[in-house]
Design a protein around this motif. Structure first.
Motif, short mmCIF file in Angstrom:
data_model
loop_
_atom_site.label_atom_id
_atom_site.label_comp_id
_atom_site.label_asym_id
_atom_site.label_seq_id
_atom_site.Cartn_x
_atom_site.Cartn_y
_atom_site.Cartn_z
N GLU A 46 0.66 -1.07 0.08
CA GLU A 46 -0.44 -0.12 -0.74
C GLU A 46 0.73 1.00 0.36
O GLU A 46 1.53 1.33 0.93
CB GLU A 46 -1.38 0.41 1.06
N LYS A 47 0.06 1.78 -0.97
CA LYS A 47 1.25 3.30 -0.87
C LYS A 47 0.32 4.89 -0.89
O LYS A 47 -0.60 4.51 -1.38
CB LYS A 47 1.73 3.74 -2.46
N PHE A 58 -4.76 4.91 0.39
CA PHE A 58 -3.18 4.28 0.04
C PHE A 58 -4.19 3.53 -0.89
O PHE A 58 -5.24 2.85 -1.36
CB PHE A 58 -3.24 3.60 0.84
N ALA A 59 -3.64 3.69 -1.83
CA ALA A 59 -3.22 2.78 -3.04
C ALA A 59 -2.72 1.53 -2.82
O ALA A 59 -2.13 1.41 -2.05
CB ALA A 59 -2.06 3.00 -4.28
N HIS A 60 -3.56 0.27 -2.99
CA HIS A 60 -3.76 -1.22 -2.64
C HIS A 60 -2.78 -2.16 -3.33
O HIS A 60 -3.60 -2.14 -4.81
CB HIS A 60 -4.58 -1.35 -2.18
N GLY A 74 -4.24 -15.00 -7.68
CA GLY A 74 -4.78 -13.26 -8.55
C GLY A 74 -4.51 -12.24 -7.51
O GLY A 74 -3.85 -12.01 -7.05
N LEU A 75 -4.72 -11.01 -9.31
CA LEU A 75 -4.07 -9.82 -8.73
C LEU A 75 -5.15 -9.12 -7.75
O LEU A 75 -6.68 -8.91 -8.77
CB LEU A 75 -3.86 -9.17 -10.40
N GLU A 76 -4.74 -7.62 -7.34
CA GLU A 76 -5.63 -7.48 -5.91
C GLU A 76 -5.25 -5.86 -7.15
O GLU A 76 -4.01 -5.71 -6.25
CB GLU A 76 -5.54 -7.83 -4.71
N GLN A 95 -11.63 -2.74 -3.22
CA GLN A 95 -10.47 -3.61 -4.18
C GLN A 95 -11.45 -4.88 -5.18
O GLN A 95 -12.67 -5.48 -4.61
CB GLN A 95 -9.60 -4.11 -3.28
N TYR A 96 -10.67 -4.66 -6.90
CA TYR A 96 -10.93 -5.43 -7.19
C TYR A 96 -9.97 -6.83 -7.20
O TYR A 96 -8.93 -6.36 -6.98
CB TYR A 96 -11.36 -4.91 -8.67
N CYS A 97 -10.10 -7.53 -7.57
CA CYS A 97 -9.27 -9.22 -7.62
C CYS A 97 -9.81 -9.71 -8.71
O CYS A 97 -11.15 -10.40 -8.53
CB CYS A 97 -9.29 -9.92 -5.89
#
Length: 166
Positions: A46-47, A58-60, A74-76, A95-97
């Protein structure tokens, strides 16, 4: 796509105007490992992208795997927001995964898509490096593409995570 845009619009419109930037916040990066009730374990980064006096966003970005399908990955992607004082914070986000589930019984794999709306508690000091802990509930919308059809479902999944802030 409309749902994603609507949720992001709501997250960004929450008291963002009339707030001052908090320049004393030292923590801008977080590495988190978490697990949810469906048996998915993940690691993410997280940034901090927006720092305000009362809110931080924060971007995740992360990846997940499942105990049920050990060779799945999986990519999240997501956006998380925090509000609170000192070390106790209210956590919210989206969030999307997207998973590719390996199928042992046929040559075709299944695709699992998850959209999650998160609400929880985070114990973290944004002014010092160190350990963080979070716990919460993720309202999860599933869509599974099988060989011939797609199925959808909704589950409220509890999650717990621990990480390091720097």
């Amino acid at each position: 796509m409309k749902q994603v845009f609507s949720i992001l619009l709501i997250l960004f419109s929450v008291n963002i105007f009339a707030q001052s930037i908090d320049s004393t916040q030292k923590v801008n990066n977080i590495v988190v490992t978490d697990i949810n009730a469906m048996g998915q374990i993940g690691i993410s980064y997280e940034k901090c992208i927006i720092k305000l006096k009362r809110f931080s966003y924060f971007a995740h970005l992360g990846c997940k795997s499942s105990f049920d399908a050990p060779y799945s990955l999986g990519l999240e992607l997501g956006l998380r927001g925090f509000t609170g004082k000192r070390k106790s914070h209210f956590e919210f986000g989206y969030q999307y995964c997207n998973f590719e589930l390996k199928n042992n019984y046929s040559s075709r794999n299944h695709i699992l898509s998850q959209k999650q709306v998160l609400v929880g508690y985070r114990f973290q000091n944004f002014y010092k490096k160190g350990i963080m802990f979070n716990i919460g509930l993720a309202g999860t919308f599933f869509k599974v593409w099988d060989d011939d059809y797609a199925t959808t479902d909704f589950l409220p999944l509890p999650y717990v995570g621990v990480g390091y802030c720097f």
